[in-house]
Scaffold this active site. Structure first.
Site, PDB file in Angstrom:
ATOM      1  N   CYS A 121       0.901   8.703  -4.124  1.00  0.00           N
ATOM      2  CA  CYS A 121       1.727   9.366  -5.132  1.00  0.00           C
ATOM      3  C   CYS A 121       2.105  10.785  -4.683  1.00  0.00           C
ATOM      4  O   CYS A 121       1.355  11.436  -3.941  1.00  0.00           O
ATOM      5  CB  CYS A 121       0.983   9.425  -6.465  1.00  0.00           C
ATOM      6  SG  CYS A 121       0.849   7.819  -7.284  1.00  0.00           S
ATOM      7  N   CYS A 202       5.516   6.839  -6.692  1.00  0.00           N
ATOM      8  CA  CYS A 202       4.827   7.208  -7.933  1.00  0.00           C
ATOM      9  C   CYS A 202       4.604   8.721  -7.974  1.00  0.00           C
ATOM     10  O   CYS A 202       4.667   9.392  -6.945  1.00  0.00           O
ATOM     11  CB  CYS A 202       3.496   6.459  -8.069  1.00  0.00           C
ATOM     12  SG  CYS A 202       2.351   6.695  -6.684  1.00  0.00           S
TER      13      CYS A 202
END
Length: 305
Positions: A121, A202
């Site tokens: 992420c 993400c």
């Protein structure tokens, strides 16, 4: 009697010569016909088609395998369970002996599954028209990954491949451009890889665009504008940070308040993303200034002691 014998011999010679001439003529005709038939076959053969893009990269197998082994051993040893030989065979089977204008996503699906890996992420960095700059940046800053920094992108970056229905099944002379046929091996591969890269993003994602492009920094026809932006998941991605980079010395065609950026922001807002936009993101601009240290755009610290 001797006169009759002489006439007979003359007739025999004449018949023999005529026979030889007829035989030679038949042979010549056969050779000409064979040549014409063979020439026609070659002209109609897919192998003889000349496309507008460069052909398959020489030693493609060695290039792909070498990059794969380097990626999973030297760069990301945590991916050491990847089978580079299977990955290569999967890539080869996707295009070899196939019409280079009739490639489908199904052809590449096994490869995508074999080579995919998680993207941490906050590290996904998308780009359009900033290829050289964005990759210089990810090489100097390991906190970000472009598609070309993933295993799939790393293996395929700047190489070319396409097949041919005729032996040897690979065309090393030329491959079709997207303008010649959209379902060519390169276009289908990068569309699928880009879609998968966007789906994996993400946290906070970054987008580096080119503010010196006269036609506008954001283009709906680009891979980012047509594929990646629509495959970002609003449930996984919290924010989209736009870095609008202008060339040192210009032209300054567009800023964060420009028409194409407004269109991009509108698309992102409709998909419920939070957005920020920054003109000439300073860490990237400093990298640009490495090659232009004396330009006025790079003299922001001249008054310091």
């Amino acid at each position: 009697m001797p006169l009759q014998q002489g006439s007979a011999r003359t007739r025999q010679r004449t018949v023999l010569l005529v026979g030889i001439v007829v035989l030679l003529a038949a042979l010549v005709l056969a050779v000409v016909l064979a040549s014409l038939l063979t020439h026609g076959k070659h002209e109609g053969s897919p192998q003889m088609l000349k496309w507008k893009d460069r052909g398959t990269t020489k030693n493609l197998q060695e290039v792909v395998l070498g990059r794969c082994y380097n990626y999973i051993t030297a760069q990301y040893p945590e991916l050491g369970d990847k089978d580079c030989l299977k990955i290569w065979e999967s890539l080869k089977s996707a295009f070899i002996y196939k019409n280079p204008c009739n490639i489908t996503s199904e052809d590449y699906q096994p490869l995508m599954e074999l080579a995919s890996h998680p993207i941490p992420c906050n590290k996904s960095l998308f780009w359009s028209k900033t290829g050289d700059l964005v990759h210089r940046y990810t090489k100097s800053n390991q906190n970000f990954l472009t598609l070309e920094d993933t295993l799939l992108g790393y293996m395929a970056d700047r190489v070319s491949w396409c097949g041919d229905p005729s032996a040897p099944g690979i065309n090393y002379e030329s491959c079709p451009k997207r303008s010649e046929c959209e379902s060519n091996p390169s276009s289908v591969f990068w569309k699928m890889a880009s879609k998968m890269f966007a789906e994996a993003a993400c946290g906070v994602v970054q987008v580096m665009l080119n503010g010196s492009v006269e036609a506008g920094a954001f283009r709906s026809s680009s891979i980012f504008g047509s594929i990646e932006i629509f495959n970002l998941n609003p449930d996984k991605v919290s924010e989209v940070h736009i870095w609008l980079m202008q060339d040192i010395g210009g032209p300054q065609s567009e800023s964060c308040s420009g028409h194409s950026i407004k269109r991009l922001i509108s698309i992102l807002e409709e998909r419920n993303f939070k957005i920020t936009c920054e003109d000439n993101y300073r860490p990237v601009q400093l990298l640009q200034c490495v090659h232009n240290p004396d330009h006025t755009d790079c003299r922001l610290c001249t008054n310091s002691t």
